[in-house]
Scaffold this motif. Structure first.
Motif, short mmCIF file in Angstrom:
data_model
loop_
_atom_site.label_atom_id
_atom_site.label_comp_id
_atom_site.label_asym_id
_atom_site.label_seq_id
_atom_site.Cartn_x
_atom_site.Cartn_y
_atom_site.Cartn_z
N GLN A 23 99.24 111.44 76.23
CA GLN A 23 98.89 111.50 77.63
C GLN A 23 97.37 111.41 77.79
OE1 GLN A 23 100.91 114.77 79.40
NE2 GLN A 23 99.68 114.71 81.24
N ASN A 24 96.67 112.26 77.01
CA ASN A 24 95.21 112.13 76.94
C ASN A 24 94.94 111.29 75.71
OD1 ASN A 24 96.37 114.14 75.41
ND2 ASN A 24 94.54 115.36 75.29
N ILE A 25 94.40 110.12 75.90
CA ILE A 25 94.27 109.15 74.81
C ILE A 25 93.66 109.80 73.57
CG2 ILE A 25 93.23 106.94 74.17
CD1 ILE A 25 93.07 106.27 77.10
N ARG A 26 94.29 109.54 72.42
CA ARG A 26 93.75 110.06 71.17
C ARG A 26 93.49 108.91 70.20
NH1 ARG A 26 94.27 115.60 69.70
NH2 ARG A 26 95.27 116.81 71.33
N LEU A 27 92.49 108.14 70.49
CA LEU A 27 92.11 107.07 69.57
C LEU A 27 91.18 107.65 68.51
CD1 LEU A 27 91.39 104.20 72.10
CD2 LEU A 27 93.24 104.28 70.43
N PHE A 28 90.95 106.86 67.45
CA PHE A 28 89.89 107.22 66.51
C PHE A 28 88.62 106.64 67.12
CE2 PHE A 28 93.78 106.52 63.90
CZ PHE A 28 94.04 107.86 63.69
N SER A 29 88.01 107.42 67.99
CA SER A 29 87.10 106.82 68.95
C SER A 29 85.80 106.30 68.36
CB SER A 29 86.80 107.81 70.07
OG SER A 29 86.46 109.05 69.53
N ASP A 30 85.40 106.79 67.20
CA ASP A 30 84.17 106.26 66.59
C ASP A 30 84.43 105.10 65.65
OD1 ASP A 30 82.13 107.77 67.79
OD2 ASP A 30 82.62 109.51 66.55
N LEU A 31 85.69 104.73 65.49
CA LEU A 31 86.01 103.60 64.62
C LEU A 31 86.20 102.34 65.46
CD1 LEU A 31 88.53 105.20 62.10
CD2 LEU A 31 86.04 105.19 62.05
N THR A 32 86.17 101.19 64.77
CA THR A 32 86.34 99.95 65.52
C THR A 32 87.80 99.78 65.92
OG1 THR A 32 86.75 98.68 63.54
CG2 THR A 32 84.46 98.83 64.26
N VAL A 33 88.00 98.85 66.83
CA VAL A 33 89.34 98.57 67.32
C VAL A 33 90.27 98.18 66.18
CG1 VAL A 33 90.64 96.93 68.72
CG2 VAL A 33 88.55 97.96 69.63
N ILE A 34 89.78 97.31 65.32
CA ILE A 34 90.67 96.84 64.25
C ILE A 34 90.94 97.94 63.22
CG2 ILE A 34 88.89 95.80 62.77
CD1 ILE A 34 91.11 93.48 62.48
N GLU A 35 89.96 98.80 63.00
CA GLU A 35 90.19 99.92 62.08
C GLU A 35 91.27 100.85 62.62
OE1 GLU A 35 85.96 100.65 59.74
OE2 GLU A 35 86.09 101.18 61.85
N ASN A 36 91.26 101.05 63.92
CA ASN A 36 92.30 101.86 64.55
C ASN A 36 93.69 101.33 64.23
OD1 ASN A 36 91.84 104.15 66.72
ND2 ASN A 36 90.00 102.89 66.73
N VAL A 37 93.82 100.02 64.34
CA VAL A 37 95.13 99.42 64.11
C VAL A 37 95.47 99.43 62.62
CG1 VAL A 37 96.52 97.34 64.38
CG2 VAL A 37 94.92 98.01 66.16
N LYS A 38 94.46 99.19 61.78
CA LYS A 38 94.72 99.18 60.33
C LYS A 38 95.22 100.54 59.86
CE LYS A 38 91.57 95.63 58.59
NZ LYS A 38 90.27 95.46 57.91
N ILE A 39 94.72 101.61 60.47
CA ILE A 39 95.19 102.94 60.07
C ILE A 39 96.69 103.09 60.33
CG2 ILE A 39 95.02 105.39 60.68
CD1 ILE A 39 91.92 104.80 60.91
N ALA A 40 97.13 102.46 61.43
CA ALA A 40 98.56 102.51 61.72
C ALA A 40 99.37 101.77 60.65
CB ALA A 40 98.84 101.91 63.10
N TYR A 41 98.79 100.71 60.10
CA TYR A 41 99.49 99.95 59.07
C TYR A 41 99.45 100.63 57.71
CZ TYR A 41 100.40 95.82 61.88
OH TYR A 41 100.90 94.95 62.82
N HIS A 42 98.69 101.72 57.62
CA HIS A 42 98.50 102.36 56.33
C HIS A 42 99.81 102.68 55.62
CE1 HIS A 42 97.08 105.05 53.19
NE2 HIS A 42 97.97 105.93 53.62
N GLN A 43 100.76 103.26 56.39
CA GLN A 43 102.01 103.70 55.74
C GLN A 43 102.79 102.54 55.12
OE1 GLN A 43 105.18 104.63 58.28
NE2 GLN A 43 104.01 104.24 60.14
N ARG A 44 102.52 101.32 55.58
CA ARG A 44 103.20 100.18 54.97
C ARG A 44 102.30 99.51 53.91
NH1 ARG A 44 107.84 101.11 57.49
NH2 ARG A 44 107.57 101.46 59.71
N SER A 45 101.17 100.10 53.64
CA SER A 45 100.23 99.44 52.72
C SER A 45 100.84 99.42 51.33
CB SER A 45 98.90 100.16 52.70
OG SER A 45 99.06 101.43 52.09
N SER A 46 100.48 98.39 50.60
CA SER A 46 101.23 98.11 49.39
C SER A 46 100.48 98.49 48.11
CB SER A 46 101.55 96.62 49.34
OG SER A 46 100.36 95.90 49.64
N TYR A 47 99.19 98.79 48.22
CA TYR A 47 98.47 99.01 46.96
C TYR A 47 98.14 100.48 46.74
CZ TYR A 47 94.17 98.94 49.79
OH TYR A 47 93.20 99.19 50.70
#
Lengths: 255, 317, 296
Positions: free
Chosen positions: A85-109
């Motif tokens: 409800q109250n946005i909880r972004l990783f506000s000091d990180l870049t836009v793409i870093e925010n999204v990459k963190i979401a992909y972390h759990q599927r990361s393969s290495y």
């Protein structure tokens, strides 16, 4: 079997019953609304679903799996994602870093290949970069990929939060008042976006919303929560004319 | 992106080789004053300590002030391997670092549930307990200290430092490092994004402890003698000052902080009170006017020597 | 009377003396934490400054115990307020870590600045009290033990009265409960915080003077370890809770003197820190605290 089955779910804080005897079912690909006046317990429901709170009673089954005792990250890994409800972004990180963190759990290495920069590190990072950019493109944020999240305008921060949630590749997306703070035009765009996401990503959506026009416009079925209990459920038309709902929203106009 | 070798990495490599060669050359020609040699090795030790503490404090956002405890474990275990078991230096260093990592894991498991200043004070307590344990262990000489032959050379210290920085940097700039950063940024959001926050906090803590232990091992095998008093919480504070000064979250900042503080300390070694008073004032003024440290979370790079277009590649690759 | 009972009672006497110092210092920690959520690392050093002020008053100015105590408390109270105004106030909205680092800086500044001013050498407190020793059934009670315990109890009762019944005490409780609401209710938050620092620092100074009188010697680094231990006491009792700090202080004092009594005095500090870590892990809110969690 429904995708999500909430059975007799209750939560008390001390003596206060925030949610009691809640039953909700969501099938694959459905778009469901959860509405209710302020303090009805809507966000508490999300917190119970995502493992932030432990239910006092009742059960949550997701894809036939019992979710009891799972931590928030495990809930997400099992295919349920949410926004706040109250946005909880990783506000000091870049836009793409925010999204990459979401992909972390599927990361393969592995950590080891990160330490030593083995080929799987480069492959994994490249794949993440590609997927994250694709997602940003869909949300019209690709030009802002390298921008720091907190510098985005409010509406784009909301979009980024949804994009980030989709990065976890969920089967069920929980949106907590996505239109909060948006103007009518932005809300209208958001409505189209939500419909489109559901088709594009082939998932079910549970939407908490204050903005009646948004809920009535996009949801197929609606649950109405008041004082922690479901007081009505049905199609938007049924809800609109339900006297209990009108009473709960006394003074507020139901569109 | 894509390009694995760029101008930046080539420049850095040249710089690193140059520093090594100059010092090694002056050692070879016997023109390096012993005091300078000592300071250079200390710079190396503190760089490892500061970068590894930064991984915990700056990158993962878990405030630890017990780093001297891990350093002590590394130092004593490495010393025991060399002195009591006559093991080779490399084995001693690895054993020391591994022991510190195990300690980091074990202490991290229960304490990392704590937040902010509570965690800080718990780690401080842990560091002091470690020191007191060594103080009371006659096997390693107790208060009077533990003599260890000097086997660390500039070559050892320098390349171990470079290796430590590279490994920590590689970790930070991977998806695992981003997971750690996400915890610092917003722990609840990280959790909901599917990040096992406990796992990554403990991982950062363990890796940080490992390198602190390595630094301890280098220290033990260079200084002839190790004493429990060396590893008091004042040492932890020294390391913390370097990290804070350089910028929590900036690796190059930590390197810079370690170099500056070690050199300043060496220069003021005749006036220890002044050194600490200056450090104190610096710390207070810094927190008031520039709380993010000299570099904030940014990385210092040599890219201004290169083309302008390299700007993004150097900071985000 | 068996000798074991005697020893136990003896350690209780010693423990209460030591504990009263911890309790006095812990009160300052807990009050400051309660009001601005800062671990005031420099608090032990404020105690040291108080000890020096008391030493100066008794040696150079030839004062007796009570006036010296009051002078020391006044000096430290002023110092505490200055520290807050200069170093902590600009950081009130900064992260807690930034404030913590600043507090560490202030601590260093007092310790080593103190060394520059008064030299690192130890100073000997003059014998303020008679060396009378009472032997009560084999238990040795020094005159100093009595002064220590009585002084600290008087001060604690006084503090309790201030916090409970005076206007400033009520303001302190209001600010610590909800700073913003207190501000809206017209409470002068800045003055209240200053008062908290003043009272806390004065109590620390009293502890410093008592330490000087009891152990005879003082030095610029004397505040570090008792300061940390007093913090342990504050956490033990539940940080922010005033009676908790008192109980925590006495508990820690007693534990330490029993550990020493068992012949393990070199492990004393380790035991204190072990207690700290265990409390933090098992019940971080302390013996008297309630658990709170972040709202999502």
């Amino acid at each position: 079997m429904p995708l999500l089955k909430i059975d007799k779910l209750s939560k008390s804080f001390g003596g206060l019953k925030a949610v009691s005897n809640l039953n909700i079912e969501i099938n694959d690909g459905e778009l469901i609304g959860l509405i209710g006046p302020n303090g009805a317990g809507k966000t508490t429901v999300f917190n119970l679903l995502t493992g932030v709170y432990e239910p006092t009673e009742g059960s949550v089954k997701f894809q036939s799996k019992d979710m009891r005792g799972l931590k928030p990250y495990q809930v997400t890994q099992s295919g349920m994602a949410r926004t706040f409800q109250n946005i909880r972004l990783f506000s000091d990180l870049t836009v793409i870093e925010n999204v990459k963190i979401a992909y972390h759990q599927r990361s393969s290495y592995s950590t080891l290949s990160a330490f030593l920069r083995l080929p799987s590190y480069y492959a994994g990072e490249e794949e993440m970069q590609r997927k994250a950019m694709e997602l940003l493109k869909i949300f019209n944020l690709e030009d802002k990929a390298e921008e720091v999240a907190k510098n985005l305008p409010y509406g784009e921060q909301r979009r980024l939060e949804i994009a980030r949630a989709l990065g976890t590749e969920p089967k069920l997306l929980l949106l907590d008042e996505p239109a909060a703070g948006m103007n009518p035009q932005e809300t209208h765009d958001l409505m189209n976006l939500i419909r489109w996401i559901r088709q594009q990503f082939n998932l079910a959506i549970l939407l908490i919303e204050h903005d009646m026009s948004l809920v009535m416009g996009v949801c197929e079925r609606i649950y109405v929560l008041d004082y922690g209990m479901i007081i009505a459920q049905g199609t938007p038309d049924e809800i609109k004319n339900n006297p209990k709902v009108i009473e709960a929203y006394l003074g507020e106009e139901v569109v | 992106m894509g390009k694995r070798i760029n101008r930046q990495s080539v420049l850095t490599l040249v710089g690193v080789l140059l520093v090594y060669a100059i010092v090694q050359g002056s050692i070879f020609m016997d023109i390096l004053p012993p005091f300078v040699a000592l300071t250079l090795i200390q710079v190396c030790i503190f760089i490892i300590l500061a970068t590894s503490l930064n991984l915990i404090n700056g990158i993962t956002g878990q405030f630890s002030i017990g780093h001297a405890g891990f350093m002590a474990i590394g130092a004593y275990v490495a010393a025991i391997v060399v002195v009591k078991f006559h093991g080779p230096l490399l084995l001693a260093l690895i054993a020391g670092a591994a022991a510190a990592a195990v300690a980091g894991f074990l202490i991290g498991l229960p304490t990392l549930r704590l937040k902010g200043d509570y965690l800080a004070i718990a780690t401080l307590g842990f560091g002091e307990i470690v020191r007191i344990v060594f103080l009371n262990t006659s096997y390693v000489g107790g208060a009077s200290g533990f003599s260890v032959p000097k086997t660390i050379t500039w070559t050892w210290a320098f390349w171990l430092t470079v290796l430590s920085i590279i490994i920590i940097r590689n970790f930070i700039k991977s998806t695992h490092g981003r997971a750690c950063i996400s915890i610092r940024e917003n722990e609840i959001a990280a959790d909901v994004m599917g990040i096992n926050t406990t796992k990554y906090k403990i991982m950062a803590f363990t890796i940080g402890a490992f390198f602190a232990g390595l630094a301890g091992g280098i220290y033990a095998n260079y200084l002839y003698i190790i004493q429990p008093l060396t590893f008091s919480f004042l040492k932890s504070f020294d390391i913390l000052v370097m990290v804070v000064l350089g910028g929590l979250g900036s690796l190059t900042g930590s390197v810079l902080g370690a170099v500056v503080m070690t050199v300043v300390s060496a220069a003021l070694s005749g006036w220890p009170e002044w050194r600490l008073v200056i450090t104190a004032v610096l710390l207070i003024v810094m927190m008031i006017f520039r709380p993010k440290g000299l570099l904030g979370t940014k990385e210092f790079s040599l890219s201004f020597l290169g083309k302008k277009g390299d700007k993004n590649a150097s900071s985000k690759d | 009377m068996g000798s074991v009972t005697e020893q136990v009672l003896q350690q209780i006497v010693n423990g209460l003396s030591l504990g009263s110092i911890y309790a006095l210092v812990a009160l300052g920690y807990t009050m400051v934490y309660g009001i601005i959520k800062l671990i005031n690392f420099a608090h032990g050093d404020v105690m040291m400054v108080g000890a020096y002020a008391g030493w100066f008053a008794t040696t150079t100015l030839h004062m007796s115990f009570i006036p010296a105590l009051l002078i020391a408390m006044t000096v430290s109270a002023i110092l505490g307020v200055l520290i807050e105004r200069i170093a902590y106030k600009p950081l009130r909205n900064a992260t807690r870590i930034a404030s913590l680092i600043t507090a560490i800086g202030v601590s260093f500044f007092l310790e080593y600045g103190g060394m520059l001013v008064v030299s690192p050498q130890m100073r000997t407190y003059p014998p303020v009290f008679p060396d009378t020793i009472y032997n009560v059934g084999g238990i040795i009670i020094k005159y100093g033990d009595i002064v220590m315990i009585v002084t600290s109890i008087v001060l604690m009762v006084l503090l309790h009265g201030i916090v409970k019944y005076t206007k400033i005490g009520k303001a302190m409780r209001a600010v610590s409960f909800d700073t913003e609401a207190a501000l809206l209710m017209g409470i002068n938050v800045n003055n209240t915080i200053s008062a908290t620092f003043a009272i806390g620092s004065a109590l620390a100074a009293a502890a410093g003077v008592l330490m000087g009188v009891y152990f005879n010697t003082i030095n610029p680094l004397m505040g570090i370890i008792p300061g940390l231990k007093a913090f342990v006491a504050a956490v033990l009792g539940g940080i922010g809770i005033i009676p908790g700090a008192m109980v925590g202080g006495f508990f820690l004092g007693l534990t330490e003197s029993f550990v020493s009594g068992l012949g393990a005095s070199t492990w004393r500090d380790a035991v204190a820190f072990l207690i700290l870590i265990l409390v933090l892990i098992v019940k971080p809110s302390g013996l008297f605290g309630k658990n709170i969690r972040e709202k999502v």
